[in-house]
Write a protein that holds these residues in place. Structure first.
Motif, mmCIF file in Angstrom:
data_model
loop_
_atom_site.group_PDB
_atom_site.id
_atom_site.type_symbol
_atom_site.label_atom_id
_atom_site.label_comp_id
_atom_site.label_asym_id
_atom_site.label_seq_id
_atom_site.Cartn_x
_atom_site.Cartn_y
_atom_site.Cartn_z
ATOM 1 N N PRO A 65 16.646 22.450 9.860
ATOM 2 C CA PRO A 65 15.869 21.350 9.283
ATOM 3 C C PRO A 65 16.228 20.009 9.926
ATOM 4 O O PRO A 65 17.332 19.839 10.452
ATOM 5 N N PRO A 66 15.293 19.068 9.885
ATOM 6 C CA PRO A 66 15.581 17.762 10.470
ATOM 7 C C PRO A 66 16.626 17.002 9.683
ATOM 8 O O PRO A 66 16.801 17.215 8.480
ATOM 9 N N GLY A 67 17.296 16.105 10.364
ATOM 10 C CA GLY A 67 18.180 15.174 9.684
ATOM 11 C C GLY A 67 17.318 14.125 8.998
ATOM 12 O O GLY A 67 16.268 13.753 9.506
ATOM 13 N N ILE A 68 17.736 13.688 7.858
ATOM 14 C CA ILE A 68 16.949 12.739 7.077
ATOM 15 C C ILE A 68 17.887 11.651 6.581
ATOM 16 O O ILE A 68 18.963 11.946 6.071
ATOM 17 N N SER A 69 17.471 10.409 6.728
ATOM 18 C CA SER A 69 18.278 9.314 6.214
ATOM 19 C C SER A 69 17.379 8.154 5.811
ATOM 20 O O SER A 69 16.234 8.069 6.228
ATOM 21 N N ILE A 70 17.927 7.283 4.981
ATOM 22 C CA ILE A 70 17.257 6.047 4.610
ATOM 23 C C ILE A 70 18.012 4.952 5.349
ATOM 24 O O ILE A 70 19.205 4.756 5.136
ATOM 25 N N ILE A 71 17.314 4.240 6.234
ATOM 26 C CA ILE A 71 18.017 3.254 7.043
ATOM 27 C C ILE A 71 17.813 1.829 6.541
ATOM 28 O O ILE A 71 18.509 0.933 6.975
ATOM 29 N N GLU A 72 16.874 1.616 5.667
ATOM 30 C CA GLU A 72 16.711 0.333 4.978
ATOM 31 C C GLU A 72 16.342 0.650 3.540
ATOM 32 O O GLU A 72 15.381 1.355 3.295
ATOM 33 N N SER A 73 17.081 0.122 2.608
ATOM 34 C CA SER A 73 16.785 0.470 1.212
ATOM 35 C C SER A 73 16.051 -0.618 0.448
ATOM 36 O O SER A 73 15.416 -0.344 -0.550
ATOM 37 N N LYS A 74 16.118 -1.849 0.868
ATOM 38 C CA LYS A 74 15.407 -2.967 0.249
ATOM 39 C C LYS A 74 15.315 -2.861 -1.270
ATOM 40 O O LYS A 74 14.236 -2.783 -1.851
#
Length: 115
Positions: A65-74
């Motif tokens: 599976p792809p790597g998943i991240s949140i890079i800006e959470s605002k």
């Protein structure tokens, strides 16, 4: 196993659905930035967080599976970030060995509609 052409078609599908909200950094293996806007984005009094999500795949995608991240959470608190990441990763595990980028973007999109 999906071949490169199928994966490229999947990336095109994500771009077609999300338009300018999807930045393709690499087509193969795919590396996407998806900027989700809540339905209230045009109503300043009702605006909610609009994080930038990053999906990237390894050479063995879709077997891995792809790597998943949140890079800006605002403004998206840590609990909500973790809930979102967990739901996306659960869906990715469910779809292992299948092309899944469109489905994962859909999970992200639905999560923001519910915020």
């Amino acid at each position: 196993m999906a071949d490169e052409e199928e994966i490229l078609l999947e990336v095109e599908a994500v771009q077609a659905v999300y338009g300018d909200d999807c930045a393709v950094l690499d087509s193969f293996p795919p590396h996407l930035h998806l900027h989700m806007k809540p339905r209230t984005a045009d109503i300043s009094s009702q605006q909610v967080p609009n994080p930038l999500n990053r999906l990237f795949t390894a050479v063995k995608y879709p077997e891995e599976p792809p790597g998943i991240s949140i890079i800006e959470s605002k403004g998206l608190d840590e609990r909500r970030q973790n809930e979102l990441l967990t739901s996306i990763k659960d869906k990715a595990q469910e779809l292992t060995s299948c092309l899944m980028l469109v489905a994962l973007c859909e999970v992200i999109s639905i999560a923001y509609m519910l915020m």
